[in-house]
Design an enzyme around this catalytic site. Structure first.
Site, mmCIF file in Angstrom:
data_model
loop_
_atom_site.group_PDB
_atom_site.id
_atom_site.type_symbol
_atom_site.label_atom_id
_atom_site.label_comp_id
_atom_site.label_asym_id
_atom_site.label_seq_id
_atom_site.Cartn_x
_atom_site.Cartn_y
_atom_site.Cartn_z
ATOM 1 N N SER A 242 0.884 -1.017 0.077
ATOM 2 C CA SER A 242 -0.197 -0.103 -0.169
ATOM 3 C C SER A 242 1.000 1.484 0.030
ATOM 4 O O SER A 242 2.135 1.086 0.414
ATOM 5 C CB SER A 242 -0.855 -0.094 1.235
ATOM 6 O OG SER A 242 -1.745 1.163 1.237
ATOM 7 N N CYS A 243 0.135 2.382 -0.393
ATOM 8 C CA CYS A 243 1.005 3.659 -0.523
ATOM 9 C C CYS A 243 0.050 4.810 -0.370
ATOM 10 O O CYS A 243 -0.910 4.723 0.372
ATOM 11 C CB CYS A 243 2.083 3.706 -1.801
ATOM 12 S SG CYS A 243 1.168 3.636 -3.093
ATOM 13 N N GLY A 244 0.493 5.924 -0.953
ATOM 14 C CA GLY A 244 -0.460 7.165 -1.048
ATOM 15 C C GLY A 244 -1.675 6.926 -1.979
ATOM 16 O O GLY A 244 -2.782 7.101 -1.569
ATOM 17 N N TRP A 271 -3.745 4.666 0.575
ATOM 18 C CA TRP A 271 -4.374 5.668 1.663
ATOM 19 C C TRP A 271 -5.259 6.762 1.068
ATOM 20 O O TRP A 271 -6.015 7.317 1.877
ATOM 21 C CB TRP A 271 -3.129 6.128 2.291
ATOM 22 C CG TRP A 271 -3.509 7.021 3.727
ATOM 23 C CD1 TRP A 271 -3.540 8.371 3.848
ATOM 24 C CD2 TRP A 271 -4.070 6.559 4.971
ATOM 25 N NE1 TRP A 271 -3.864 8.651 5.054
ATOM 26 C CE2 TRP A 271 -4.470 7.590 5.631
ATOM 27 C CE3 TRP A 271 -4.333 5.105 5.259
ATOM 28 C CZ2 TRP A 271 -4.959 7.432 6.826
ATOM 29 C CZ3 TRP A 271 -5.146 5.053 6.448
ATOM 30 C CH2 TRP A 271 -5.359 6.211 7.285
#
Length: 286
Positions: A242-244, A271
């Site tokens: 996962s990331c932004g 996110w």
């Protein structure tokens, strides 16, 4: 196609010997984060590899609008977009970006997700190509005639918010958040207005920046294995990246493919989606 014949990473020196091979097609997958004022199409016209085709990850995306702004296209949408770009099925595609390694991994992941294996990332991207003495060209790209890319099947390497929510209870997979620490445990409203601070409860932090050099080359395998071990992880761990906004998470997916011959899943909304929903829990470690 054997994975030995289609490695996930290729070097600039390798590509220099094949840049004129009709079987090799180069894709410029450069994008820039919002707020930088930089234009990926303008960057493409200013500096690119010879023969490179611009691949816009904001355009090759799910048609349905809404947050987050960039999501994995359906198989039919992906085939339509690649046909529009004039891409021919069966060629060996080499994708790079101007940063070294940023959005190129997202392009690679999309191809793999839609069942296409003949896709590699140029290790170190445009900076590595330049340092290897590769030619840089400029000007408008050539308009390519439309093709008929076949509709593929989605692979297993994607997760949605419902699966991540359910995983909070089961713990079957380990969410690894690759954002910089100040974003993992702090405010990201400058990049994503209206999105809460923090991270998915129980997520492990491992910045994607730590997986590569300043130029954008991946670290040697043994060093990536050591970084995973520091977080209690291994190449065999059931990781979800996962990331932004679902872009740099693909760097970890690519790294896992380098280590174990198969990508790890990516939480596509990341996110931007999770932190933007008040009905989903968040966590701050202070």
């Amino acid at each position: 196609m054997s994975r030995d014949r289609t490695p996930p990473l290729v070097s600039a020196d390798w590509l220099r010997t094949r840049v004129d091979d009709p079987d090799t097609v180069i894709l410029d997958g450069t994008t820039f984060t919002p707020g930088t004022g930089l234009s990926a199409p303008e960057n493409y016209e200013a500096q690119r590899l010879p023969g490179a085709i611009f691949f816009d990850i904001n355009a090759v995306a799910r048609r349905v609008p809404g947050p987050p702004h960039r999501m994995l296209p359906t198989p039919a949408e992906f085939a339509e977009d690649l046909s529009r770009l004039g891409l021919e099925h069966g060629r060996h595609y080499i994708v790079y970006d101007s940063h070294g390694l940023y959005s190129a991994a997202r392009v690679w992941w999309m191809f793999r997700m839609h069942g296409y294996e003949r896709i590699s990332v140029l290790d170190g991207g445009l900076p590595a190509w330049r340092d290897a003495g590769g030619e840089i060209v400029s000007g408008p790209g050539r308009v390519r005639p439309r093709t008929a890319w076949p509709v593929g099947r989605l692979g297993p390497w994607v997760r949605d918010w419902r699966e991540i929510r359910d995983n909070l209870a089961t713990g079957a997979e380990i969410v690894v958040d690759v954002r910089p620490y100040e974003q993992f445990n702090g405010d990201t409203s400058h990049s994503y207005p209206g999105v809460r601070p923090g991270h998915i409860p129980g997520a492990v932090h491992l910045s994607q920046r730590d997986l590569r050099t300043a130029r954008g080359d991946f670290l040697p395998k043994e060093r990536i294995v050591a970084l995973l071990a520091q977080k209690g992880l291994s190449a065999d761990s059931p990781i979800v990246a996962s990331c932004g906004s679902g872009v740099t998470a693909c760097i970890l997916s690519l790294a896992m493919d380098v280590l174990r011959g198969e990508p790890c899943p990516v939480y596509d909304g990341s996110w931007e989606e999770w932190g933007g929903r008040a009905d989903l829990p968040n966590e701050l470690d202070f």
